[in-house]
Write a protein that holds these residues in place. Structure first.
Motif, PDB file in Angstrom:
ATOM      1  N   ALA A  56       4.284  -6.895  18.105  1.00  0.00           N
ATOM      2  CA  ALA A  56       3.662  -5.646  17.630  1.00  0.00           C
ATOM      3  C   ALA A  56       4.740  -4.593  17.381  1.00  0.00           C
ATOM      4  CB  ALA A  56       2.645  -5.141  18.649  1.00  0.00           C
ATOM      5  N   VAL A  57       5.705  -4.527  18.269  1.00  0.00           N
ATOM      6  CA  VAL A  57       6.799  -3.568  18.094  1.00  0.00           C
ATOM      7  C   VAL A  57       7.569  -3.892  16.811  1.00  0.00           C
ATOM      8  CG1 VAL A  57       8.933  -2.631  19.078  1.00  0.00           C
ATOM      9  CG2 VAL A  57       6.999  -3.202  20.584  1.00  0.00           C
ATOM     10  N   ALA A  58       7.832  -5.189  16.602  1.00  0.00           N
ATOM     11  CA  ALA A  58       8.578  -5.599  15.408  1.00  0.00           C
ATOM     12  C   ALA A  58       7.825  -5.201  14.142  1.00  0.00           C
ATOM     13  CB  ALA A  58       8.823  -7.110  15.433  1.00  0.00           C
ATOM     14  N   MET A  59       6.518  -5.449  14.127  1.00  0.00           N
ATOM     15  CA  MET A  59       5.721  -5.098  12.938  1.00  0.00           C
ATOM     16  C   MET A  59       5.662  -3.587  12.735  1.00  0.00           C
ATOM     17  SD  MET A  59       2.491  -7.657  12.853  1.00  0.00           S
ATOM     18  CE  MET A  59       2.689  -9.404  12.502  1.00  0.00           C
ATOM     19  N   ALA A  60       5.495  -2.850  13.820  1.00  0.00           N
ATOM     20  CA  ALA A  60       5.424  -1.384  13.717  1.00  0.00           C
ATOM     21  C   ALA A  60       6.743  -0.848  13.172  1.00  0.00           C
ATOM     22  CB  ALA A  60       5.116  -0.777  15.085  1.00  0.00           C
ATOM     23  N   VAL A  61       7.855  -1.405  13.642  1.00  0.00           N
ATOM     24  CA  VAL A  61       9.168  -0.950  13.159  1.00  0.00           C
ATOM     25  C   VAL A  61       9.316  -1.284  11.672  1.00  0.00           C
ATOM     26  CG1 VAL A  61      11.668  -1.365  13.329  1.00  0.00           C
ATOM     27  CG2 VAL A  61      10.302  -0.972  15.405  1.00  0.00           C
ATOM     28  N   THR A 120       4.904  12.342   8.408  1.00  0.00           N
ATOM     29  CA  THR A 120       5.351  13.073   9.586  1.00  0.00           C
ATOM     30  C   THR A 120       5.868  12.117  10.660  1.00  0.00           C
ATOM     31  OG1 THR A 120       3.478  14.511   9.121  1.00  0.00           O
ATOM     32  CG2 THR A 120       4.666  14.890  11.195  1.00  0.00           C
ATOM     33  N   ARG A 121       5.065  11.087  10.927  1.00  0.00           N
ATOM     34  CA  ARG A 121       5.427  10.170  12.008  1.00  0.00           C
ATOM     35  C   ARG A 121       4.633   8.880  11.905  1.00  0.00           C
ATOM     36  NH1 ARG A 121       3.628  12.890  17.369  1.00  0.00           N
ATOM     37  NH2 ARG A 121       2.864  10.879  18.114  1.00  0.00           N
ATOM     38  N   VAL A 122       5.174   7.835  12.488  1.00  0.00           N
ATOM     39  CA  VAL A 122       4.416   6.598  12.678  1.00  0.00           C
ATOM     40  C   VAL A 122       4.520   6.292  14.160  1.00  0.00           C
ATOM     41  CG1 VAL A 122       4.257   4.139  12.138  1.00  0.00           C
ATOM     42  CG2 VAL A 122       5.004   5.749  10.371  1.00  0.00           C
ATOM     43  N   HIS A 123       3.389   6.107  14.824  1.00  0.00           N
ATOM     44  CA  HIS A 123       3.459   5.700  16.226  1.00  0.00           C
ATOM     45  C   HIS A 123       2.538   4.529  16.525  1.00  0.00           C
ATOM     46  CE1 HIS A 123       0.118   8.768  16.905  1.00  0.00           C
ATOM     47  NE2 HIS A 123      -0.375   7.664  17.437  1.00  0.00           N
ATOM     48  N   MET A 124       2.750   3.912  17.682  1.00  0.00           N
ATOM     49  CA  MET A 124       1.951   2.760  18.105  1.00  0.00           C
ATOM     50  C   MET A 124       0.875   3.205  19.065  1.00  0.00           C
ATOM     51  SD  MET A 124       4.570  -0.234  19.153  1.00  0.00           S
ATOM     52  CE  MET A 124       6.051   0.729  18.979  1.00  0.00           C
ATOM     53  N   ILE A 179       4.268  -6.004   3.141  1.00  0.00           N
ATOM     54  CA  ILE A 179       5.186  -6.409   4.214  1.00  0.00           C
ATOM     55  C   ILE A 179       4.461  -7.250   5.261  1.00  0.00           C
ATOM     56  CG2 ILE A 179       6.652  -4.384   3.811  1.00  0.00           C
ATOM     57  CD1 ILE A 179       5.639  -3.194   6.401  1.00  0.00           C
ATOM     58  N   GLY A 180       3.167  -7.474   5.054  1.00  0.00           N
ATOM     59  CA  GLY A 180       2.429  -8.440   5.875  1.00  0.00           C
ATOM     60  C   GLY A 180       2.066  -7.966   7.270  1.00  0.00           C
ATOM     61  N   VAL A 181       2.036  -6.651   7.513  1.00  0.00           N
ATOM     62  CA  VAL A 181       1.708  -6.201   8.872  1.00  0.00           C
ATOM     63  C   VAL A 181       0.244  -5.767   9.009  1.00  0.00           C
ATOM     64  CG1 VAL A 181       4.088  -5.470   9.286  1.00  0.00           C
ATOM     65  CG2 VAL A 181       2.396  -3.763   8.573  1.00  0.00           C
ATOM     66  N   ASN A 182      -0.471  -5.629   7.886  1.00  0.00           N
ATOM     67  CA  ASN A 182      -1.850  -5.150   7.915  1.00  0.00           C
ATOM     68  C   ASN A 182      -2.586  -5.755   6.716  1.00  0.00           C
ATOM     69  OD1 ASN A 182      -3.724  -2.644   6.658  1.00  0.00           O
ATOM     70  ND2 ASN A 182      -3.947  -2.973   8.843  1.00  0.00           N
ATOM     71  N   ASP A 183      -3.913  -5.965   6.860  1.00  0.00           N
ATOM     72  CA  ASP A 183      -4.622  -6.585   5.738  1.00  0.00           C
ATOM     73  C   ASP A 183      -5.319  -5.584   4.820  1.00  0.00           C
ATOM     74  OD1 ASP A 183      -6.935  -5.889   7.031  1.00  0.00           O
ATOM     75  OD2 ASP A 183      -7.340  -7.894   7.799  1.00  0.00           O
ATOM     76  N   GLY A 184      -5.153  -4.280   5.098  1.00  0.00           N
ATOM     77  CA  GLY A 184      -5.614  -3.251   4.161  1.00  0.00           C
ATOM     78  C   GLY A 184      -7.104  -3.196   3.919  1.00  0.00           C
ATOM     79  N   ASN A 185      -7.885  -3.597   4.898  1.00  0.00           N
ATOM     80  CA  ASN A 185      -9.320  -3.697   4.669  1.00  0.00           C
ATOM     81  C   ASN A 185     -10.093  -2.493   5.220  1.00  0.00           C
ATOM     82  OD1 ASN A 185     -11.915  -4.720   4.284  1.00  0.00           O
ATOM     83  ND2 ASN A 185     -11.101  -6.806   4.471  1.00  0.00           N
TER      84      ASN A 185
END
Ligand code: ADP
Ligand code: MG
Ligand code: ZN
Length: 474
Positions: A56-61, A120-124, A179-185
């Motif tokens: 999850a960390v890898a995908m978020a980064v 502004t930001r991206v967080h987990m 980038i394959g981290v989310n399916d956009g649905n």
């Protein structure tokens, strides 16, 4: 009446496509039996401890890097405290004062104009469960989603119209899906959007009071919800009233937003650092490893195919609308070296029979079949018109276009002797036209080519017909 300028900022929650949850090993599978993907950690049972999911960390980064954010070497998880049945711990683990990334941007395109919008930001953070209301008069709680990893992407208030907001959302969805981290649905809730809207008199600097519209669950509704909110605020301001800051919801049936909760009801989340998790440390090697895993992003791909391959911008937009479409195009180009012809065929024929859902795209033909078909046309073996017939025959099957051409005897006649005989017959039947050509009216040749094509039911190679006729009439 004053002319108001809308100021809009979007907050997006996107589910990361990990196999397991953010702080436990439970499956993130969608649609499983309610409360089957749960364990002491995501049920919030006393004594259980969270363990951070490295994937999850890898995908978020990767998401943050793709959005041009600066990655912080150290960030802190925080508890966001509130009470709700779908949140068994009584708090959500999120990031607050020290998120893992900040200061990114996203390029959107609207009516041929590109605009860069600040991130502004991206967080987990972890997702909550789901309350299911009205089951035989009861409300039930499904905790399968509790603990599923999310990134929250907070956009700067840089958007100035509902159309820009929709374009921003599409651009953001495209990046995450590519980038394959989310399916956009949006419809299934794996990509969720809250819109903050305020107005200010056009030409002034100071932002007005904003309202936040929660959980807009389709691209169509984003624009309608924002337009409805702009109209509502305009009417209040024109009547000399004041906007009160509040959270609203959009009702697609009435096309209106309505109050969900006012600022006075706003939660005090009593944020504090999560004591069960150490600070998250991300080193340069990890960050650059994630960076190197990023594919070409959709905006860059669009630019490249327009500039280098000379595709029309509209075709470029369509082909980069889904990573599966882009892949299909690239593979077909590998088999047939004329990208413009490939793009034409893919946009006009292939995508009509294509379906996309999440990261998957399915097609009724393969890139190799398309490449082979185009090669047959290029070699003059079949005409463009015949290519459509062959295409209809191979759709939904794994048949080779060449086999269809052979089987149906469609191969264009490129035998000069056979063509010459037909040409001579046609010339004998049209002495007036032959005389015109000999008198210098070269344009009449086209009519005669048409006659030969008619006689041969379209099976003659038109280039050859033309050159034979030219010779015979010269
Ligand atoms: P909160 O956490 O309460 O939602 P933030 O300050 O984090 O508040 O802002 C959230 C979102 O609101 C951001 O996307 C930002 O762009 C947007 N925003 C902030 N001020 C305004 C404003 N005056 N008008 C429209 N959007 C705004
Ligand atoms: Mg907010
Ligand atoms: Zn669990």
């Amino acid at each position: 009446m004053t002319d108001y300028e809308p100021v809009i900022g979007l907050e997006v929650h996107a589910q990361l496509l990990t196999r397991t949850k953010l702080f436990c090993g439970c499956s993130t599978n969608f649609g499983a039996q309610p409360n089957s993907n749960v364990c002491p950690v995501c049920l919030g049972l006393p004594g259980s401890l969270p363990v951070l999911n490295a994937e999850a960390v890898a995908m978020a980064v990767r998401a943050a890097v793709a959005l041009g954010c600066t990655i912080e070497p150290k960030s802190i998880f925080a508890r966001k405290n509130y009470f709700y049945p779908d949140l068994p711990k009584g708090y959500q683990i999120s990031q607050y004062e020290e998120p893992f990334s900040r200061h990114g941007s996203l390029e959107l395109e609207l009516d041929g104009v590109t605009k860069r919008v600040g991130i502004t930001r991206v967080h987990m953070e972890e997702d909550a469960g789901k309350n299911v209301h009205g089951v035989g008069g009861d409300s039930l709680v499904d905790l399968n989603r509790a603990g599923v990893p999310l990134v929250e992407i907070v956009g700067e208030p840089d958007l100035r119209s509902s159309a820009e907001a929709a374009a921003y959302l599409r651009a953001l969805r495209d990046v995450l899906v590519f980038i394959g981290v989310n399916d956009g649905n949006l419809e299934e809730g794996s990509f969720r959007c809250d819109a903050n809207v305020s107005l200010r008199p056009r030409g002034t600097e100071k932002f007005g009071t904003r309202c936040e519209i929660k959980n807009i669950n389709s691209f169509r509704f984003v624009q309608r919800a924002i337009d409805a909110e702009i109209a509502r605020q305009t009417a209040i301001l024109d009547a000399g009233g004041k906007i009160t800051q509040e959270t609203r919801s959009f009702d697609p049936d009435t096309s209106q937003t309505k109050t969900l909760r006012s600022k006075e009801d706003a939660h005090d989340y009593r944020y504090f650092p999560e004591p069960d998790l150490p600070p998250l440390a991300l080193d340069a090697a990890f960050i650059s490893a994630q960076k190197s895993k990023l594919p070409e992003l959709p905006a860059a791909m669009r630019r490249r195919v327009v500039e280098e391959l000379k595709l029309p911008p509209a075709a470029a937009l369509t082909l980069t609308g889904h990573p599966g479409y882009a892949r299909f195009f690239a593979e077909a180009c590998a088999g047939f070296g004329d990208p413009i012809k490939v793009a034409n065929w893919v946009v006009n024929e292939v995508l009509r029979g294509a379906k996309s859902h999440g990261l998957d795209a399915t097609f009724s033909v393969t890139p190799a079949q398309v490449a082979e078909l185009l090669a047959l046309v290029e070699a003059g073996d079949i005409s463009g018109k015949q290519a459509k017939e062959v295409y209809a025959a191979i759709e939904g099957s794994d048949r080779s276009p060449r086999a269809v051409v052979d089987e149906r005897g469609m191969r264009v006649v490129s035998d000069a002797g056979a063509i010459q005989a037909v040409c001579e017959r046609v010339l004998a039947a049209h002495p007036d036209q032959v005389a015109s050509i000999r008198a210098g009216k070269k344009g009449v040749l086209g009519f005669l080519v048409g006659q030969v094509m008619k006689e041969t039911k379209g099976s003659a190679n038109p280039k050859l017909v033309s050159s034979v006729l030219e010779k015979l009439t010269s």
